[in-house]
Structures are given as structure tokens and as C-alpha cells.
Design a protein around this motif. Structure first.
Motif, mmCIF file in Angstrom:
data_model
loop_
_atom_site.group_PDB
_atom_site.id
_atom_site.type_symbol
_atom_site.label_atom_id
_atom_site.label_comp_id
_atom_site.label_asym_id
_atom_site.label_seq_id
_atom_site.Cartn_x
_atom_site.Cartn_y
_atom_site.Cartn_z
ATOM 1 N N SER A 77 14.243 -8.923 19.114
ATOM 2 C CA SER A 77 14.385 -7.624 18.476
ATOM 3 C C SER A 77 15.826 -7.229 18.185
ATOM 4 N N PHE A 78 16.753 -7.662 19.014
ATOM 5 C CA PHE A 78 18.141 -7.223 18.832
ATOM 6 C C PHE A 78 18.931 -8.114 17.880
ATOM 7 N N LEU A 79 18.341 -9.217 17.430
ATOM 8 C CA LEU A 79 19.049 -10.132 16.540
ATOM 9 C C LEU A 79 18.716 -9.847 15.081
ATOM 10 N N THR A 80 19.768 -9.620 14.303
ATOM 11 C CA THR A 80 19.622 -9.380 12.869
ATOM 12 C C THR A 80 19.927 -10.664 12.099
ATOM 13 N N GLU A 81 19.777 -10.611 10.798
ATOM 14 C CA GLU A 81 20.121 -11.760 9.966
ATOM 15 C C GLU A 81 21.590 -12.128 10.131
ATOM 16 N N ASP A 107 28.561 -5.812 17.498
ATOM 17 C CA ASP A 107 27.857 -5.361 18.694
ATOM 18 C C ASP A 107 27.714 -6.493 19.714
ATOM 19 N N PHE A 108 27.119 -6.166 20.849
ATOM 20 C CA PHE A 108 27.001 -7.105 21.957
ATOM 21 C C PHE A 108 26.117 -8.305 21.617
ATOM 22 N N GLY A 109 25.266 -8.156 20.611
ATOM 23 C CA GLY A 109 24.422 -9.274 20.209
ATOM 24 C C GLY A 109 25.223 -10.511 19.853
ATOM 25 N N TYR A 110 26.409 -10.318 19.297
ATOM 26 C CA TYR A 110 27.271 -11.459 18.952
ATOM 27 C C TYR A 110 27.762 -12.172 20.207
ATOM 28 N N SER A 111 28.016 -11.409 21.264
ATOM 29 C CA SER A 111 28.433 -12.002 22.533
ATOM 30 C C SER A 111 27.302 -12.823 23.138
ATOM 31 N N VAL A 112 26.077 -12.330 23.008
ATOM 32 C CA VAL A 112 24.909 -13.063 23.492
ATOM 33 C C VAL A 112 24.790 -14.398 22.758
ATOM 34 N N GLY A 150 15.127 -7.442 27.268
ATOM 35 C CA GLY A 150 14.999 -5.999 27.448
ATOM 36 C C GLY A 150 16.279 -5.387 27.994
ATOM 37 N N LEU A 151 16.930 -6.086 28.932
ATOM 38 C CA LEU A 151 18.191 -5.598 29.487
ATOM 39 C C LEU A 151 19.301 -5.620 28.444
ATOM 40 N N ILE A 152 19.303 -6.649 27.595
ATOM 41 C CA ILE A 152 20.304 -6.711 26.521
ATOM 42 C C ILE A 152 20.188 -5.486 25.622
ATOM 43 N N CYS A 153 18.966 -5.143 25.252
ATOM 44 C CA CYS A 153 18.748 -3.979 24.379
ATOM 45 C C CYS A 153 19.220 -2.695 25.063
#
Length: 391
Positions: free
Chosen positions: A14-18, A76-81, A313-316
Motif C-alpha cells: 500500500s505504501f509503494l507508489t509507481e 518519504d520513508f518508502g524510499y528508505s525501505v 503496517g508499522l511502515i505506514c
């Protein structure tokens, strides 16, 4: 080459975009060329060359979350993930890059002066500077307030004395953030701890031996020594005496990063094992057709799926700024222990081939136990969990 479609099959999260997926594709292709062919050699040599740090910086993969004023893109943090997971896919010993990008850099971004940010952050991004965080000391127990390294203010300098150990990136670091006791009379629970930025050429600073480990051979780990090291007062990070508060503020992301890496390691071990047993036979029957193998693979896959659901879920929640330190500590403790169990099961399914030192599953089996000590031992983490649930 990995297509966006192939990545999407694996990462419909869910937190990952294109944009995240394109970033992932770029990193994966970069690592396939610049890291994968050399990783085994780096393990034998006991370190990652500085030239690789520069390459990964030149390609824009470090600290993308930083403000544009300091060379980042405000991501955002998604890039770090994405960065942490792709590094772990190559090997656990690349985790020092995530520590540099997503553990050390946030301290300076959050608590540094404008001068400190301008001096260090652009070179975090470019890979010109390698950083470390020095907290653990020889003989230190789980209480952060027990830090013995002292920093006494005198004539515009802090005079630092003490030692640090198990410092990731410590042997090659151009500078490190060091936790020191600046108030020797402080109440134990408050600690009187401050954070100092100490450059490698500081008079009185020296490095000890590069620490050998049972796993993660090219993860740079070192001892650091301070003998009347003279650190300018301008290198104080944040306010004096607030070091413990700063560490607790950043502990959530640090433990989350540890859980993310350990989970990816477990996933890689599952893939290695499935590929292995599909091509092997025992008593003229494919191992993959035996019920025991099927049951074991099903157990591993279930553990990983549950862990992924929990961590995602924790990432979000983390991306919204929620305080989830207890939940993140649960994830760090449970997933690192789960990964150890999975590594044992995978080694068993590899039979004797798993004990060949150069085999990838053997390498994973050596690497994964170290993660249980990152960001605090299991006992330290469980103590925090118990306190946070009111026990």
C-alpha cells in the motif's frame, strides 16, 4: 534486467507508489552491476571499498529523504525501505549503507545546526563522507545511562576520554556521532549524556582493530578510542545533556530498519531453499515432492507473510509520524528471532550442501544471528516492550 512489471508482482504494497517502484528498479539494476559481482570478494577482503560508496552516492540512492536545500529530493520513508530491502537482497553486510543513510543522517538533519547540516549532509548524499554512530562501550550493560566515555568542556573544546566498540562503519568512517557523558553529577536515570560529532582527524582519536565476526564479513565494525581528544564545542549535536532523549526519538526508525532487513533476509533464504530443493533428488524422488519439505516451506512462507504484514503496517504508521516504539520493538525482536529459526530450517533442507562455506545459504546462516544484537539485545528490547505495555 528487472522490469517494473516484475517488481510490481512482488511489491503490491500500500505504501509503494509507481515512483517507489521505479526507484527500486534503478537500485536493483545498479546493484546487479556494481555490487553483486564483487560481493563475495568484499566478504573475503573484509570491507566495502570507498569507491562503491561514491558510486551509490553519485547515482542518487543515499538520503533521498533529505531537503532539497542539502541535496535531497524530500522523499518519504518508502524510499528508505526500498533502499534497505534491495541492499539486503545482495547481502546483509551492505546494511552499513542503510545505517549511514537512514540512522546517522537523521540525527544531523533533526538536531544539527545550519552549519553542521551544510557541512555534512551534502556529503552524506554524495558518498564522499562515511558516517558512524558510536554508542556501545566495552563492558556496557543495557542501560544507556551507564555510558562511561566522558566529555569535559574546557577552553572552547570538549576533552573526550573513553572507548566505543561494535561501531558499524567505524573503521572507514570520516566522522562519527559519539554519545558521551558531559555531566558527571547527573542522576543516573537522566544520564547527563550528550552527542558530539567527532571527525577522524581529531587529535586524541584513534581506531582499534577491525573486529572479526562470525558473519557479515564486509560489514565494517571497529573499536574507537578517545585519549584527551579535543572536540570543538561547535561539534555538539543539539543541546547538552539531551543525548538520551535524542537517541530514544530515533530508536523507532532504527529498530524498524533492522526488522525490514531481517525480514528480507528471511525471504531470500526461502527463495534460495525453494530453488535448491526443486532441483534435488533423494531416493529417486524430487525433494520438493516429500511432505516434510512441503510442510517446512509452508511454515517458512507463513512466518514471512505474517512478518511482512506486521512490518508493512508499522511502515505506514511510521510514515504518518505515529509513536509506535513498542510495536517496532516487538517487530525487531520477533522478526530477528524468526529469521534465525528460518535459517536453521533452510540449512536442514540444503542437507550437507548447506555446510559448504561459500554457499549462499551458509553465508545467510552465518549473517542472520548478528541482527538479534542490533539496536539492543533481545533482553533490552523486551524490557522496553514490557514498560510500554504498563508492566
Amino acid at each position: 534486467m528487472v522490469s517494473t512489471m516484475e517488481i510490481n508482482k512482488d511489491d503490491s504494497r500500500s505504501f509503494l507508489t509507481e515512483e517507489h517502484l521505479l526507484f527500486k528498479q534503478s537500485i536493483r539494476e545498479f546493484l546487479a552491476k556494481e555490487a553483486v559481482p564483487f560481493y563475495d570478494q568484499w566478504e573475503k577482503e573484509g570491507g566495502i571499498p570507498c569507491s562503491f560508496w561514491k558510486k551509490i552516492g553519485d547515482n542518487g540512492f543515499l538520503c533521498p529523504w533529505l531537503d532539497v536545500d542539502f541535496g535531497g529530493i524530500g522523499a518519504d520513508f518508502g524510499y528508505s525501505v526500498v533502499l534497505a530491502e534491495e541492499l539486503e537482497m545482495v547481502g546483509s553486510a551492505l546494511g552499513g549503507i542503510s545505517i549511514h543513510s537512514d540512522v546517522v543522517a537523521p540525527y544531523i538533519s533533526s538536531f544539527g545546526t545550519i552549519d553542521q547540516k551544510q557541512r555534512y549532509l551534502p556529503k552524506f548524499i554524495s558518498g564522499e563522507l562515511i558516517s558512524a554512530f558510536a554508542l556501545t562501550e566495552p563492558g556496557m550493560d543495557s542501560e544507556l545511562g551507564d555510558i562511561q566515555t566522558t566529555a569535559i568542556r574546557k577552553d572552547g573544546y570538549y576533552i573526550v576520554n573513553g572507548a566505543k566498540t561494535f561501531v558499524t562503519n567505524g573503521f572507514k568512517a570520516d566522522f562519527m556521532i559519539v554519545a558521551c557523558k558531559t555531566d558527571l553529577n547527573a542522576v543516573h536515570s537522566q544520564g547527563g549524556i550528550s552527542l558530539l560529532i567527532i571527525d577522524k582527524d581529531t587529535p586524541g582519536f584513534s581506531r582499534g582493530r577491525k573486529l572479526g565476526k562470525t558473519g557479515q564479513g564486509c560489514l565494517d565494525t571497529a573499536e574507537l578510542f578517545f585519549d584527551d581528544a579535543s572536540v570543538p564545542v561547535g561539534n555538539l549535536l543539539g543541546e547538552e545533556g539531551k543525548g538520551l532523549s535524542y537517541i530514544m526519538q530515533k530508536l523507532q526508525q532504527e529498530r524498524l530498519m533492522c526488522a525490514i532487513g531481517s525480514l528480507m533476509a528471511a525471504k531470500e533464504m526461502l527463495h534460495l531453499t525453494m530453488n535448491f530443493i526443486r532441483g534435488r533428488k533423494a531416493f529417486d524422488k524430487k525433494i520438493s515432492k516429500y511432505k516434510n519439505a512441503q510442510f517446512t516451506i509452508a511454515e517458512i512462507a507463513t512466518d514471512i507473510h505474517l512478518g511482512r504484514t506486521f512490518v508493512d503496517g508499522l511502515i505506514c504508521k511510521h510514515m504518518t509520524g505515529a509513536n509506535i516504539i513498542a510495536e517496532v520493538s516487538m517487530a525487531k525482536y520477533w522478526i530477528t528471532e524468526m529469521s534465525k529459526r528460518i535459517s536453521d530450517k533452510c540449512m536442514q533442507l540444503h542437507d550437507g550442501y548447506g555446510n559448504i562455506g561459500d554457499d549462499k545459504i551458509a553465508q545467510r546462516h552465518r549473517d542472520i544471528p548478528l541482527t538479534t544484537f542490533f539496536t539492543g539485545t533481545d533482553e533490552t528490547v523486551k524490557t522496553l516492550i514490557a514498560k510500554n505495555i504498563g508492566f
